[in-house]
Design a protein around this motif. Structure first.
Motif, PDB file in Angstrom:
ATOM      1  N   PHE A   1       0.923  -1.228   0.127  1.00 59.35           N
ATOM      2  CA  PHE A   1      -0.093  -0.028  -0.072  1.00 59.35           C
ATOM      3  C   PHE A   1       0.845   1.225  -0.047  1.00 59.35           C
ATOM      4  CE2 PHE A   1      -0.410  -2.128   4.262  1.00 59.35           C
ATOM      5  CZ  PHE A   1       0.562  -1.433   4.909  1.00 59.35           C
ATOM      6  N   ARG A   2       1.846   1.213  -0.865  1.00 61.54           N
ATOM      7  CA  ARG A   2       2.969   2.306  -0.797  1.00 61.54           C
ATOM      8  C   ARG A   2       2.061   3.613  -1.408  1.00 61.54           C
ATOM      9  NH1 ARG A   2       8.174  -0.457  -3.258  1.00 61.54           N
ATOM     10  NH2 ARG A   2       6.366  -1.813  -3.931  1.00 61.54           N
ATOM     11  N   ASP A   3       1.267   3.136  -2.556  1.00 62.08           N
ATOM     12  CA  ASP A   3       0.744   4.352  -3.321  1.00 62.08           C
ATOM     13  C   ASP A   3      -0.478   4.883  -2.418  1.00 62.08           C
ATOM     14  OD1 ASP A   3       2.200   3.796  -5.445  1.00 62.08           O
ATOM     15  OD2 ASP A   3       0.869   2.403  -6.364  1.00 62.08           O
TER      16      ASP A   3
ATOM     17  N   GLN B   1      10.776   8.637  -0.460  1.00 64.50           N
ATOM     18  CA  GLN B   1      11.741   7.525  -0.013  1.00 64.50           C
ATOM     19  C   GLN B   1      10.862   6.467   0.321  1.00 64.50           C
ATOM     20  OE1 GLN B   1      13.892   9.176   3.289  1.00 64.50           O
ATOM     21  NE2 GLN B   1      15.167  10.368   2.012  1.00 64.50           N
ATOM     22  N   VAL B   2       9.553   6.440   0.266  1.00 64.37           N
ATOM     23  CA  VAL B   2       8.518   5.321   0.448  1.00 64.37           C
ATOM     24  C   VAL B   2       8.772   4.105  -0.282  1.00 64.37           C
ATOM     25  CG1 VAL B   2       6.119   4.711   0.921  1.00 64.37           C
ATOM     26  CG2 VAL B   2       6.781   6.912   1.667  1.00 64.37           C
ATOM     27  N   ASP B   3       9.054   4.504  -1.781  1.00 65.55           N
ATOM     28  CA  ASP B   3       9.539   3.501  -2.641  1.00 65.55           C
ATOM     29  C   ASP B   3      10.537   2.648  -2.295  1.00 65.55           C
ATOM     30  OD1 ASP B   3       7.722   4.580  -4.292  1.00 65.55           O
ATOM     31  OD2 ASP B   3       8.966   5.779  -5.436  1.00 65.55           O
ATOM     32  N   LEU B   4      11.246   3.026  -1.399  1.00 67.68           N
ATOM     33  CA  LEU B   4      12.334   1.903  -0.816  1.00 67.68           C
ATOM     34  C   LEU B   4      11.853   0.904   0.113  1.00 67.68           C
ATOM     35  CD1 LEU B   4      15.338   4.662   0.020  1.00 67.68           C
ATOM     36  CD2 LEU B   4      14.981   3.242  -2.025  1.00 67.68           C
ATOM     37  N   ILE B   5      10.611   1.012   0.488  1.00 68.98           N
ATOM     38  CA  ILE B   5       9.875   0.167   1.440  1.00 68.98           C
ATOM     39  C   ILE B   5       9.824  -1.222   0.501  1.00 68.98           C
ATOM     40  CG2 ILE B   5       7.880  -0.521   2.633  1.00 68.98           C
ATOM     41  CD1 ILE B   5       7.292   2.282   3.258  1.00 68.98           C
TER      42      ILE B   5
ATOM     43  N   VAL C   1      -0.350   5.108   0.964  1.00 72.42           N
ATOM     44  CA  VAL C   1       0.420   6.161   1.834  1.00 72.42           C
ATOM     45  C   VAL C   1       0.714   7.386   1.105  1.00 72.42           C
ATOM     46  CG1 VAL C   1       2.560   6.584   3.132  1.00 72.42           C
ATOM     47  CG2 VAL C   1       1.413   4.121   3.075  1.00 72.42           C
ATOM     48  N   LYS C   2       1.378   7.455  -0.433  1.00 73.70           N
ATOM     49  CA  LYS C   2       1.330   8.735  -0.851  1.00 73.70           C
ATOM     50  C   LYS C   2       0.385   9.592  -1.115  1.00 73.70           C
ATOM     51  CE  LYS C   2       5.412   6.762  -3.491  1.00 73.70           C
ATOM     52  NZ  LYS C   2       6.134   6.750  -4.916  1.00 73.70           N
ATOM     53  N   ASP C   3      -0.838   8.862  -1.346  1.00 75.00           N
ATOM     54  CA  ASP C   3      -2.126   9.726  -1.542  1.00 75.00           C
ATOM     55  C   ASP C   3      -2.470  10.357  -0.198  1.00 75.00           C
ATOM     56  OD1 ASP C   3      -2.128   8.733  -3.985  1.00 75.00           O
ATOM     57  OD2 ASP C   3      -3.601   7.067  -3.593  1.00 75.00           O
ATOM     58  N   LEU C   4      -2.382   9.411   0.911  1.00 74.56           N
ATOM     59  CA  LEU C   4      -2.713  10.207   2.171  1.00 74.56           C
ATOM     60  C   LEU C   4      -2.044  11.387   2.549  1.00 74.56           C
ATOM     61  CD1 LEU C   4      -3.570   6.927   4.241  1.00 74.56           C
ATOM     62  CD2 LEU C   4      -5.065   8.462   3.100  1.00 74.56           C
ATOM     63  N   VAL C   5      -0.571  11.103   2.350  1.00 71.93           N
ATOM     64  CA  VAL C   5       0.445  12.212   2.611  1.00 71.93           C
ATOM     65  C   VAL C   5       0.142  13.634   1.814  1.00 71.93           C
ATOM     66  CG1 VAL C   5       2.797  12.846   2.695  1.00 71.93           C
ATOM     67  CG2 VAL C   5       2.106  10.461   3.419  1.00 71.93           C
TER      68      VAL C   5
END
Length: 304
Positions: free
Chosen positions: A78-80, A254-258, A82-86
């Motif tokens: 659910f990296r995408d 940097q969330v893409d590194l997850i 997280v990005k939407d929420l941020v």
């Protein structure tokens, strides 16, 4: 409000001051924001077709952080999300996976007894509940009777377990024969409410004795030949832990590194950890192994 000496050493929350009109207004605004974030997150979950269920949203009083509690049958990417929420709320976002018992605690429900679930009313911590408790309390092992709304064993099975443990420690083993001053007797049943035992004497008579009367007969087991020592099995590792993800606006990319290196990030500001139920997240290295300092082997002097 002064704190009494009895509670001075306890775990009490820190109270800054009495809530004024501005604080109450801010609390109401945070509740509206949490409701808005709940609908926005659910829409993004449906749009991205993620197999997860959003349970609740918590907004910090200063709006510096939003916590999204969810349940999921397995690990998901659910990296995408997280990005939407941020991008939407420009604050620190935390997605925390919870279990079914914590979900019932947050949502609330009516139990089989007709009362609101104990976890919703006053329980703060969940204690382990096993089927052995139901057996020792002589309950029918019917899942519909001994399971709660969450599908797990009823938490109330542990309320009186201490009394049952104390009673069974004082009782002989059921179904075993004991040598007493009145001959050999076989223990049939134990009654915690009457504090008594039902035994079968050698002549076939069934007797009901209190624990005091039973101890007065000096019971002891006939000596049996020593058997092989039981083999202790090593405890098996539990299943996958619960997930917890943190992200902030300044570290959004940097969330893409997850998940790049066995789902363990090395970038600051982002955390992907496996959280065991009831425990704290464990940090791992990039390779998934702990770093150990190797010893240098002493070099042999050259011959000749």
């Amino acid at each position: 409000m002064p704190v009494s000496s009895a509670h001075a050493g306890g775990n009490l929350p820190c109270i800054l001051h009495k809530a004024d009109a501005q604080a109450l207004q801010q609390g109401e605004a945070n509740e509206r924001l949490a409701d808005e974030a709940r609908h926005f997150c659910r829409d993004r979950i449906l749009e991205r077709q993620l197999e997860m269920k959003l349970v609740d949203v918590e907004v910090y009083f200063d709006r510096s952080k939003l916590v999204f509690y969810f349940t999921a049958p397995s690990r998901i990417d659910f990296r995408d999300l997280v990005k939407d929420l941020v991008r939407e709320y420009r604050a620190r976002i935390e997605l925390r996976q919870i279990g079914v018992r914590h979900e019932t605690q947050m949502v609330g429900a009516v139990g089989n007894c007709g009362m609101v679930c104990c976890c919703r009313r006053y329980l703060q911590k969940f204690v382990p509940v096993t089927t052995r408790m139901a057996k020792e309390q002589n309950l029918f092992l019917n899942p519909a009777k001994i399971s709660g709304i969450c599908g797990r064993l009823l938490c109330c099975l542990s309320y009186e377990q201490e009394n049952y443990d104390h009673f069974h420690r004082s009782c002989p083993r059921l179904g075993k024969k004991y040598q007493t001053t009145r001959g050999v007797m076989k223990v049939l049943r134990a009654n915690i409410f009457r504090n008594s035992l039902s035994v079968l004497a050698e002549n076939g008579d069934m007797l009901e004795l209190t624990l005091e009367d039973w101890q007065a007969l000096s019971p002891h087991r006939p000596e049996a030949p020593p058997g092989p020592a039981p083999v202790r099995q090593a405890p098996q590792a539990s299943g996958e832990g619960l997930l917890c993800v943190f992200a902030a606006p300044d570290t959004l990319e940097q969330v893409d590194l997850i998940g790049a290196e066995e789902e363990t990030p090395q970038a600051s500001g982002a955390l992907f950890a496996a959280r065991e139920p009831g425990g704290s997240p464990e940090r791992e290295t990039g390779s998934g192994r702990s770093r150990k300092k190797g010893r240098r082997k002493p070099q042999r002097p050259a011959s000749g």
